[in-house]
Design an enzyme around this catalytic site. Structure first.
Site, PDB file in Angstrom:
ATOM      1  N   GLU A   1       1.915 -74.530  54.516  1.00 37.70           N
ATOM      2  CA  GLU A   1       2.368 -73.645  55.432  1.00 37.70           C
ATOM      3  C   GLU A   1       3.808 -73.618  56.155  1.00 37.70           C
ATOM      4  O   GLU A   1       3.921 -73.171  56.629  1.00 37.70           O
ATOM      5  CB  GLU A   1       1.251 -73.212  56.972  1.00 37.70           C
ATOM      6  CG  GLU A   1      -0.029 -72.426  56.265  1.00 37.70           C
ATOM      7  CD  GLU A   1      -1.121 -73.436  55.817  1.00 37.70           C
ATOM      8  OE1 GLU A   1      -0.943 -74.847  55.184  1.00 37.70           O
ATOM      9  OE2 GLU A   1      -2.253 -73.228  55.617  1.00 37.70           O
TER      10      GLU A   1
ATOM     11  N   GLU B   1      -8.732 -75.037  54.271  1.00 37.18           N
ATOM     12  CA  GLU B   1      -8.949 -75.219  55.278  1.00 37.18           C
ATOM     13  C   GLU B   1     -10.565 -74.611  55.012  1.00 37.18           C
ATOM     14  O   GLU B   1     -11.758 -75.196  55.849  1.00 37.18           O
ATOM     15  CB  GLU B   1      -8.133 -74.054  56.272  1.00 37.18           C
ATOM     16  CG  GLU B   1      -6.824 -75.258  57.017  1.00 37.18           C
ATOM     17  CD  GLU B   1      -5.862 -74.094  57.716  1.00 37.18           C
ATOM     18  OE1 GLU B   1      -5.990 -72.677  57.505  1.00 37.18           O
ATOM     19  OE2 GLU B   1      -6.331 -74.226  58.687  1.00 37.18           O
TER      20      GLU B   1
ATOM     21  N   ALA C   1      -4.000 -68.412  52.910  1.00 40.64           N
ATOM     22  CA  ALA C   1      -4.703 -66.914  53.084  1.00 40.64           C
ATOM     23  C   ALA C   1      -3.682 -66.245  52.856  1.00 40.64           C
ATOM     24  O   ALA C   1      -2.970 -66.083  52.291  1.00 40.64           O
ATOM     25  CB  ALA C   1      -4.120 -66.634  54.721  1.00 40.64           C
TER      26      ALA C   1
ATOM     27  N   GLY D   1      -5.177 -71.889  53.596  1.00 36.07           N
ATOM     28  CA  GLY D   1      -6.283 -71.250  54.043  1.00 36.07           C
ATOM     29  C   GLY D   1      -7.553 -71.899  53.365  1.00 36.07           C
ATOM     30  O   GLY D   1      -8.891 -71.724  53.632  1.00 36.07           O
TER      31      GLY D   1
HETATM   32  N1  DAK Z   1      -1.464 -65.071  49.142  1.00 33.64           N
HETATM   33  C1  DAK Z   1      -1.327 -63.207  48.123  1.00 33.64           C
HETATM   34  N2  DAK Z   1      -1.275 -63.578  46.716  1.00 33.64           N
HETATM   35  C2  DAK Z   1      -1.105 -65.135  46.245  1.00 33.64           C
HETATM   36  C3  DAK Z   1      -1.197 -65.927  47.262  1.00 33.64           C
HETATM   37  C4  DAK Z   1      -1.607 -65.663  48.739  1.00 33.64           C
HETATM   38  N3  DAK Z   1      -1.726 -67.249  49.418  1.00 33.64           N
HETATM   39  N4  DAK Z   1      -1.684 -67.223  46.171  1.00 33.64           N
HETATM   40  C5  DAK Z   1      -0.887 -65.969  44.567  1.00 33.64           C
HETATM   41  N5  DAK Z   1      -0.929 -65.244  44.957  1.00 33.64           N
HETATM   42  C6  DAK Z   1      -0.768 -64.088  43.839  1.00 33.64           C
HETATM   43  C7  DAK Z   1       0.924 -64.328  43.766  1.00 33.64           C
HETATM   44  O1  DAK Z   1       0.992 -63.518  43.872  1.00 33.64           O
HETATM   45  C8  DAK Z   1       0.680 -63.708  42.076  1.00 33.64           C
HETATM   46  O2  DAK Z   1       0.117 -62.268  41.910  1.00 33.64           O
HETATM   47  P1  DAK Z   1       1.310 -61.298  41.541  1.00 33.64           P
HETATM   48  O3  DAK Z   1       2.842 -61.417  41.444  1.00 33.64           O
HETATM   49  O4  DAK Z   1       0.219 -61.482  39.736  1.00 33.64           O
HETATM   50  O5  DAK Z   1       0.691 -59.715  41.884  1.00 33.64           O
HETATM   51  C9  DAK Z   1      -0.641 -64.064  41.551  1.00 33.64           C
HETATM   52  O6  DAK Z   1      -1.450 -64.549  42.731  1.00 33.64           O
HETATM   53  C10 DAK Z   1      -1.057 -65.357  40.850  1.00 33.64           C
HETATM   54  O7  DAK Z   1      -0.507 -66.531  41.745  1.00 33.64           O
HETATM   55  P2  DAK Z   1       1.025 -67.240  40.539  1.00 33.64           P
HETATM   56  O8  DAK Z   1       1.367 -66.133  39.742  1.00 33.64           O
HETATM   57  O9  DAK Z   1       1.647 -67.446  41.660  1.00 33.64           O
HETATM   58  O10 DAK Z   1      -0.318 -67.864  39.653  1.00 33.64           O
HETATM   59  P3  DAK Z   1       0.557 -69.583  39.318  1.00 33.64           P
HETATM   60  O11 DAK Z   1      -0.343 -69.959  38.917  1.00 33.64           O
HETATM   61  O12 DAK Z   1       2.324 -69.200  38.908  1.00 33.64           O
HETATM   62  O13 DAK Z   1       0.699 -70.117  41.037  1.00 33.64           O
HETATM   63  C11 DAK Z   1      -0.103 -70.913  43.074  1.00 33.64           C
HETATM   64  C12 DAK Z   1      -0.004 -70.575  41.804  1.00 33.64           C
HETATM   65  C13 DAK Z   1      -1.594 -71.173  43.605  1.00 33.64           C
HETATM   66  C14 DAK Z   1       0.494 -72.487  42.618  1.00 33.64           C
HETATM   67  C15 DAK Z   1       0.866 -69.969  43.863  1.00 33.64           C
HETATM   68  O14 DAK Z   1       0.723 -68.477  43.433  1.00 33.64           O
HETATM   69  C16 DAK Z   1       1.660 -70.523  45.429  1.00 33.64           C
HETATM   70  O15 DAK Z   1       1.869 -71.290  45.665  1.00 33.64           O
HETATM   71  N6  DAK Z   1       0.390 -69.625  46.238  1.00 33.64           N
HETATM   72  C17 DAK Z   1       0.874 -69.839  47.844  1.00 33.64           C
HETATM   73  C18 DAK Z   1      -0.068 -70.336  48.047  1.00 33.64           C
HETATM   74  C19 DAK Z   1       0.097 -70.975  49.069  1.00 33.64           C
HETATM   75  O16 DAK Z   1       1.437 -71.762  50.036  1.00 33.64           O
HETATM   76  N7  DAK Z   1      -0.669 -70.857  49.793  1.00 33.64           N
HETATM   77  C20 DAK Z   1      -0.862 -70.877  51.691  1.00 33.64           C
HETATM   78  C21 DAK Z   1      -0.644 -69.487  52.072  1.00 33.64           C
HETATM   79  S1  DAK Z   1      -0.306 -69.468  53.957  1.00 33.64           S
HETATM   80  C22 DAK Z   1      -3.060 -67.428  60.522  1.00 33.64           C
HETATM   81  C23 DAK Z   1      -3.752 -68.119  59.410  1.00 33.64           C
HETATM   82  C24 DAK Z   1      -4.327 -68.503  58.985  1.00 33.64           C
HETATM   83  C25 DAK Z   1      -3.073 -69.012  57.716  1.00 33.64           C
HETATM   84  C26 DAK Z   1      -1.785 -68.417  58.633  1.00 33.64           C
HETATM   85  C27 DAK Z   1      -1.666 -67.931  59.478  1.00 33.64           C
HETATM   86  N8  DAK Z   1      -2.785 -66.929  61.539  1.00 33.64           N
HETATM   87  C28 DAK Z   1      -2.974 -65.576  61.436  1.00 33.64           C
HETATM   88  C29 DAK Z   1      -1.412 -67.059  62.003  1.00 33.64           C
HETATM   89  C30 DAK Z   1      -3.112 -69.488  56.597  1.00 33.64           C
HETATM   90  C31 DAK Z   1      -2.018 -70.276  56.405  1.00 33.64           C
HETATM   91  C32 DAK Z   1      -2.459 -70.269  54.772  1.00 33.64           C
HETATM   92  O17 DAK Z   1      -2.969 -69.978  53.829  1.00 33.64           O
END
Ligand code: DAK
Length: 274
Positions: free
Chosen positions: A148, A128, A80, A125
């Site tokens: 998360e 998921e 997400a 997400g």
């Molecule tokens: N959201 C927003 N932007 C993201 C993103 C994300 N999940 N993942 C990557 N990006 C963006 C980065 O901010 C970066 O943007 P700029 O800085 O260039 O503007 C760009 O994508 C490239 O990312 P990186 O520079 O970080 O690229 P790398 O190859 O170095 O790393 C990575 C890739 C996927 C390992 C890293 O970006 C990362 O760790 N991303 C976050 C992954 C993550 O934690 N995903 C889980 C998100 S939590 C809910 C409903 C649903 C959910 C929660 C609550 N309710 C409403 C309560 C679901 C939650 C989730 O999915």
């Protein structure tokens, strides 16, 4: 590519939106989530557009296989959108969560067989979404996990439930509580991914799965999918009762006669979906 919204038909149905697009050719619908600058992270616009695209697929009885993927060769869906989520109030979060859960339920319950083409990161997400699909084919560069808790959150698009049903509570706790990010080969060992291939072979691996599915009897495929789904929703007795009902229903199809006759006549079956 231009990202206006439009339909055109013949020979394909193409439906381009800003962040999600659909190309339907014959019985196969290919859905691509496209926010490459954010690694295809799901924001509320993606949720809205994906919901419309899934509505399109739900209303098309000719679609037998749906492939869901992310734009590019780096990321399926990186979760997400964290930037958007960081600003949500609890009520807004609830709305986002409910829409996300419902959407994934609709994907899980499509009559068509769904294939996640996991072309890179499938985190939060993103995993998921892949778990709501029937089959997951991934490239070797895929990295999957539900991280998360490292953001102060828990998986909220059904991840605590679907991952646990795939791997059991012991592995699910290990992965979710430690926020593990698994390499494709590790996820394959856990059964989270079904096949892992080099990125250059991802399309041919997905095509092979599509061809195999298109050569199966359509009614039997959907019945098997629904019966398997019910395994996680009901007790053994009711599940088996349902299985018997679906199996008996297959005996009313032309395809069952065709499949059995083809075996006896040592030829390839030609199914019609009737
Ligand atoms: N959201 C927003 N932007 C993201 C993103 C994300 N999940 N993942 C990557 N990006 C963006 C980065 O901010 C970066 O943007 P700029 O800085 O260039 O503007 C760009 O994508 C490239 O990312 P990186 O520079 O970080 O690229 P790398 O190859 O170095 O790393 C990575 C890739 C996927 C390992 C890293 O970006 C990362 O760790 N991303 C976050 C992954 C993550 O934690 N995903 C889980 C998100 S939590 C809910 C409903 C649903 C959910 C929660 C609550 N309710 C409403 C309560 C679901 C939650 C989730 O999915």
């Amino acid at each position: 590519m231009q990202k206006d919204r439009f339909f055109f038909i013949n020979p394909e149905l193409v439906y381009y939106m800003e962040t999600v697009n659909l190309i339907t050719e014959d019985a196969v619908a290919k859905v691509t989530i496209s926010r490459p600058k954010a690694l295809n992270a799901i924001n509320s616009q993606v949720l809205d557009e994906l919901s419309q695209i899934i509505g399109q697929i739900e209303s098309d009885p000719n679609v037998r296989v749906v492939v869901i993927t992310g734009d590019g060769d780096k990321s399926f869906v990186a979760g997400a959108d964290i930037a958007e989520m960081s600003k949500l109030t609890p009520l807004e979060a609830r709305n986002f969560l409910t829409r996300g859960q419902r959407l994934l339920d609709r994907i899980e319950n499509l009559n068509a067989i769904t294939v996640a083409r996991v072309n890179g990161y499938a985190l939060g997400g993103g995993l998921e979404l892949a778990l709501a699909c029937d089959i997951r084919i991934a490239s070797e560069n895929a990295l999957v996990g539900l991280p998360e808790v490292s953001l102060g959150l828990i998986p909220s698009f059904g991840g605590t439930q679907r991952l646990t049903r795939v791997v059991g509570s012991s592995v699910s706790k290990y992965l979710i509580l430690l926020g593990k990010r698994l390499k494709a080969s590790e996820a394959l060992n856990y059964g989270i991914l079904n096949e892992v291939v080099p990125i250059g072979e991802l399309d041919s691996a997905v095509d092979k799965v599509i061809d195999t599915l298109l050569n199966m009897a359509p009614v039997a495929l959907t019945a098997a999918k629904n019966a398997i789904y019910m395994a996680s929703q009901t007790d053994m007795y009711s599940g088996q009762e349902l299985e018997v009902n679906y199996a008996s229903m297959c005996f009313s199809t032309d395809d069952l006669r065709e499949g059995m006759n083809a075996f006896l006549e040592k030829r390839k079956a030609k199914f019609t979906g009737k």
